[in-house]
Design an enzyme around this catalytic site. Structure first.
Site, PDB file in Angstrom:
ATOM      1  N   ILE A  33       0.772  -1.141   0.012  1.00 40.44           N
ATOM      2  CA  ILE A  33       0.082   0.080  -0.095  1.00 40.44           C
ATOM      3  C   ILE A  33       0.874   1.150  -0.035  1.00 40.44           C
ATOM      4  CG2 ILE A  33      -1.776   1.153   0.957  1.00 40.44           C
ATOM      5  CD1 ILE A  33      -2.413  -1.316   2.640  1.00 40.44           C
ATOM      6  N   PRO A  34       1.466   1.512  -1.031  1.00 38.29           N
ATOM      7  CA  PRO A  34       2.283   2.795  -1.277  1.00 38.29           C
ATOM      8  C   PRO A  34       1.410   3.708  -1.066  1.00 38.29           C
ATOM      9  CG  PRO A  34       2.163   1.818  -3.464  1.00 38.29           C
ATOM     10  CD  PRO A  34       1.743   0.721  -2.340  1.00 38.29           C
ATOM     11  N   HIS A  35       1.983   4.907  -0.392  1.00 36.15           N
ATOM     12  CA  HIS A  35       1.123   6.292  -0.165  1.00 36.15           C
ATOM     13  C   HIS A  35       1.905   7.237   0.192  1.00 36.15           C
ATOM     14  CE1 HIS A  35       1.572   4.193   3.716  1.00 36.15           C
ATOM     15  NE2 HIS A  35       1.869   5.459   4.194  1.00 36.15           N
ATOM     16  N   GLY A  36       1.529   8.484   0.065  1.00 38.53           N
ATOM     17  CA  GLY A  36       2.329   9.474   0.068  1.00 38.53           C
ATOM     18  C   GLY A  36       1.154  10.951  -0.028  1.00 38.53           C
ATOM     19  N   VAL A  48      -2.121   5.343  -2.584  1.00 33.67           N
ATOM     20  CA  VAL A  48      -2.913   6.426  -2.264  1.00 33.67           C
ATOM     21  C   VAL A  48      -2.385   7.583  -2.137  1.00 33.67           C
ATOM     22  CG1 VAL A  48      -4.434   7.136  -0.246  1.00 33.67           C
ATOM     23  CG2 VAL A  48      -4.220   4.683  -0.783  1.00 33.67           C
TER      24      VAL A  48
END
Length: 150
Positions: A65-68, A103
């Site tokens: 779940i890569p997010h930033g 996300v």
């Protein structure tokens, strides 16, 4: 909360081709750049790489779940991808990742950003959802699995 509030059919990648983490992140942000001409794909890629440097977002069970957060962004955007072969994403369980939920959020919506991440985590903790996602046929099949999820 429904994922399709932040997701579009064109943000569903049914057969990711990248083999390295950096390339996976670039592949995930690419459709956002196509949909929104003013979206800075390179900046998003840097934000995601910086987040990964703090610790992997590969949470295990084949899931990442890569997010930033990005300044200047006006809405939360989700991009979903599936790798049929699996990708080394430095996951906590040391296994390849096959399901990716990206996300990207504006800086000023921390609470909603966290709620979306929690919702995705709960959804992906269900083995039945992961199996349905992995075995769905094409982009339309994935979209159906995503939009039918609670």
């Amino acid at each position: 909360m429904k994922l399709e509030e932040y997701l579009r059919p064109e943000f569903v990648l049914d057969d990711m081709r990248s083999v390295h983490k950096s390339d996976v992140l670039a592949e995930l942000v690419a459709p956002i750049g196509v949909a929104f001409a003013d979206f800075d794909v390179d900046k998003a890629h840097r934000v995601l790489l910086e987040r990964e440097a703090l610790g992997t977002t590969g949470i295990g069970d084949g899931v990442a779940i890569p997010h930033g957060k990005m300044p200047g962004l006006s809405q939360i955007i989700i991009v979903v991808g599936r790798s049929l072969t699996g990708i080394n994403f430095d996951a906590l369980d040391f296994k390849p990742c096959r399901l990716f939920f990206l996300v990207i959020a504006p800086e000023h919506v921390a609470g909603m950003h966290l709620r979306i991440l929690a919702h995705i985590s709960r959804l992906l903790s269900e083995e039945s959802f992961r199996e349905a996602f992995l075995h769905a046929e094409g982009r339309q099949g994935l979209w159906r699995v995503l939009t039918e999820a609670a």
